[in-house]
Motif scaffolding. Structure first.
Motif, PDB file in Angstrom:
ATOM      1  N   UNK A 144      46.169 -41.285  34.480  1.00 40.31           N
ATOM      2  CA  UNK A 144      46.401 -40.563  35.722  1.00 40.31           C
ATOM      3  C   UNK A 144      47.288 -39.364  35.513  1.00 40.31           C
ATOM      4  N   UNK A 145      46.968 -38.267  36.186  1.00 36.71           N
ATOM      5  CA  UNK A 145      47.733 -37.025  36.085  1.00 36.71           C
ATOM      6  C   UNK A 145      48.608 -36.866  37.315  1.00 36.71           C
ATOM      7  N   UNK A 179      52.094 -29.286  39.174  1.00 30.00           N
ATOM      8  CA  UNK A 179      51.864 -27.859  39.415  1.00 30.00           C
ATOM      9  C   UNK A 179      52.785 -27.284  40.485  1.00 30.00           C
ATOM     10  N   UNK A 180      53.810 -28.023  40.873  1.00 25.33           N
ATOM     11  CA  UNK A 180      54.789 -27.501  41.819  1.00 25.33           C
ATOM     12  C   UNK A 180      54.665 -28.028  43.227  1.00 25.33           C
ATOM     13  N   UNK A 219      41.842 -27.545  36.456  1.00 21.74           N
ATOM     14  CA  UNK A 219      42.144 -27.133  35.079  1.00 21.74           C
ATOM     15  C   UNK A 219      43.645 -27.116  34.834  1.00 21.74           C
ATOM     16  N   UNK A 220      44.421 -26.633  35.814  1.00 18.28           N
ATOM     17  CA  UNK A 220      45.880 -26.618  35.660  1.00 18.28           C
ATOM     18  C   UNK A 220      46.449 -28.031  35.600  1.00 18.28           C
ATOM     19  N   UNK A 221      45.875 -28.951  36.365  1.00 15.89           N
ATOM     20  CA  UNK A 221      46.365 -30.328  36.341  1.00 15.89           C
ATOM     21  C   UNK A 221      46.020 -31.016  35.019  1.00 15.89           C
ATOM     22  N   UNK A 222      44.830 -30.757  34.493  1.00 15.09           N
ATOM     23  CA  UNK A 222      44.425 -31.380  33.233  1.00 15.09           C
ATOM     24  C   UNK A 222      45.246 -30.840  32.070  1.00 15.09           C
ATOM     25  N   UNK A 223      45.646 -29.559  32.159  1.00 18.51           N
ATOM     26  CA  UNK A 223      46.367 -28.920  31.052  1.00 18.51           C
ATOM     27  C   UNK A 223      47.865 -29.186  31.071  1.00 18.51           C
TER      28      UNK A 223
END
Length: 591
Positions: free
Chosen positions: A201-202, A207-208, A188-192
């Motif tokens: 591609x994400x 996210x650090x 969810x954090x990667x998609x957001x």
């Protein structure tokens, strides 16, 4: 004759030809919308290697140079010496198609063990061809929620059926359910992430996690695949195999690899001609033989070569030696060294200091003598003497004991604990716990309190207490022995691991039995419970792992031994000889 020096995990020197630089390359994109408006001006430096190579190791495996064929292909494309920086890609190449080039490494630099431990399923670096595409099975995410960030510059693809299976495992209080929920939160954090496009591609580094330089792709469209009719299409494993097959056909220039913890699924994938690998990043060591043994045999000519540089002095009942020479490079703090040669005096010592190219050795207390017995127990071999020196040392806060059945791990830990709790008053009580993993079928729910429920799991405690309390009452008769047993029992608490979260043990002597069945995460949870004045003993036999998906290389006991070696307040010893009985010793060897 002394045993040969125990193998130790050392950082590998990388060969100069293990890395090559490229100005730019053209990695293959995963979505038609990413096709550039103009053709790319730079072709890939190399072609992808054949499918089926095993990834680089973690925790001691040397980084391998590219295959001879790939090396011959790269050789003509020489790079100017010592470039200040890599040239930027041509303007026609979009940002998503830019090469994730590695930072140039010094060929003579020594790679740290921690850095080498991160190079598992990563395989070849970007300098050897397009980044690999790893298709993750659901069991990899449920086993290690951080697996998304362990593939370095390579890309990850998640089929839609994997998300469905994650959703089915999110309920409950088990370790699998917790890992499933953590994986869902990470996705969810990667998609957001701001500016993220699932079709292109994400970025996994959003996210650090800067070590993850690849992209995360989701299945956003149906993929045509042709699988044998004998494979049911409705099964989740077969749907994932179909996705891998379709990706391989769609991107022939790229190496597509399935990563799964399921052995049968990997066998089916290879039967279909697909590349499949086990998840390697959870393994601390590639081979159990590389596990730090805690003891090292000194060479036969040790004193001959050290005779001109040796320095010795006496302090109390211990003798100290300051030595130098080539052997010092193999020493760790609190490692035991021994010298045994016919016709010469033996030496048994512990490394207490390492400075520059010199080391200080401290002779041991002899627990083989009856006058130094610990609660009536004396050591019967060299390794048991080493173990008792660790268990009875107040400066050692963490001790790990490994060995086969019957080597005396539990007996020595209990005897040392009773001596330091009841005689020395160094600790207030003994707390004993273990992983409740059954060897066979579970017997069902157990009645009673927490300690009564743990009773069936603590048969080893009862057996050893019976031996330690035998005849301890002297001439006091049966009543006196009963009183002694009651006193011993009052100072031993049996606790369940399920309720350890949030607790703090102060001035306790904690024994963790059967630690080979713990995961690294569970081991961290237990060790971090230690408060001021607490000593923790971890014991286990790596040949008797009952936890599913856990191996010698990924066990929490192996994890703790590898991470704590060389710490001034921790020690480890691998017990070699069984002392239970001649029957048990013979069975351990032949069965």
């Amino acid at each position: 004759m002394p045993l040969p020096p125990a193998p130790s995990k050392r950082a590998a020197l990388l060969a100069p030809d293990a890395y090559s630089l490229r100005a730019a390359e053209e990695p293959l994109d995963l979505h038609p919308s990413l096709e550039p408006s103009a053709p790319a001006a730079v072709a890939p430096a190399t072609q992808p290697a054949p499918v089926g190579g095993r990834p680089n190791g973690r925790g001691g495996r040397k980084a391998t140079a590219p295959e001879p064929a790939a090396r011959a292909e790269v050789a003509p494309k020489a790079v100017p010496a010592a470039p200040a920086r890599l040239p930027s890609p041509p303007p026609a190449v979009s940002e998503a198609r830019q090469t994730r080039a590695d930072v140039p490494l010094d060929a003579n630099a020594r790679v740290s063990p921690v850095a080498s431990n991160r190079r598992r399923n990563a395989g070849k670096s970007a300098s050897n061809g397009p980044a690999r595409l790893f298709v993750l099975d659901t069991n990899v995410l449920l086993h290690d929620p951080m697996s998304l960030f362990r593939f370095e510059e390579h890309d990850i693809f998640l089929p839609m059926i994997v998300l469905e299976e994650l959703d089915g495992h999110k309920k409950g209080m088990t370790e699998v359910a917790r890992n499933g929920r953590q994986t869902s939160r990470t996705l969810d954090a990667l998609v957001a992430q701001q500016g993220g496009d699932m079709t292109k591609g994400l970025k996994l580094s959003a996210t650090g996690h800067q070590s993850a330089r690849g992209l995360l792709f989701f299945q956003t469209e149906p993929l045509d695949n042709v699988l044998p009719a004998s494979l049911p299409q409705g099964k989740a494993d077969n749907q994932i195999l179909g996705v891998v097959h379709a990706l391989r056909d769609r991107h022939p220039q790229r190496e597509v690899i399935l990563v799964s913890k399921d052995i049968n699924m990997r066998v089916k994938a290879r039967a279909l001609g697909l590349a499949a690998e086990d998840y390697q990043n959870d393994k601390t060591l590639d081979d159990g033989e590389l596990l730090y043994a805690g003891a090292l045999a000194l060479p036969q000519d040790f004193w001959t070569r050290q005779s001109k540089t040796i320095e010795s002095w006496q302090s109390g009942s211990h003798t100290f030696y300051r030595v130098s020479g080539p052997s010092v490079g193999q020493f760790y703090i609190n490692q035991f060294v021994y010298f045994e040669a016919p016709g010469e005096p033996s030496l048994y010592a512990r490394v207490t200091e390492i400075r520059d190219k010199t080391a200080v050795l401290k002779t041991l207390k002899d627990y083989t003598h009856l006058k130094n017995a610990v609660w009536g127990v004396t050591s019967r071999n060299r390794e048991q003497n080493f173990a008792l020196n660790l268990l009875m040392d107040p400066e050692i806060d963490f001790v790990t004991l490994a060995g086969t059945a019957g080597t005396g791990k539990t007996l020595m830990a209990l005897a040392s604990g009773l001596t330091q709790v009841l005689d020395d008053r160094r600790y207030t009580e003994i707390i004993m716990t273990r992983a409740t993993v059954s060897v066979g079928e579970d017997i069902g729910f157990l009645p009673g309190t927490e300690e009564e429920k743990m009773g069936p799991w603590m048969g080893a405690l009862d057996d050893n207490l019976e031996f330690l309390a035998k005849g301890d009452g002297g001439n006091a008769g049966e009543w006196g022995r009963a009183a002694t047993n009651e006193l011993i029992r009052s100072r031993i608490k049996v606790k369940s691991m399920n309720f350890m979260r949030g607790r703090t043990f102060m001035n306790k002597y904690v024994i963790i039995d059967e630690a080979q069945n713990l995961t690294p995460k569970q081991m961290k949870t237990l060790i971090t419970r230690a408060g001021p004045g607490t000593k923790i003993i971890c014991m286990g036999n790596l040949a008797q792992i009952d936890t599913p998906y856990l191996t010698e290389g990924s066990s929490g006991l192996t994890f703790a031994v590898d991470r704590f070696k060389g710490w001034p307040h921790g020690g480890h010893i691998t017990l070699a000889r069984g002392e239970r009985s001649r029957l048990a010793d013979f069975a351990s060897e032949v069965l």
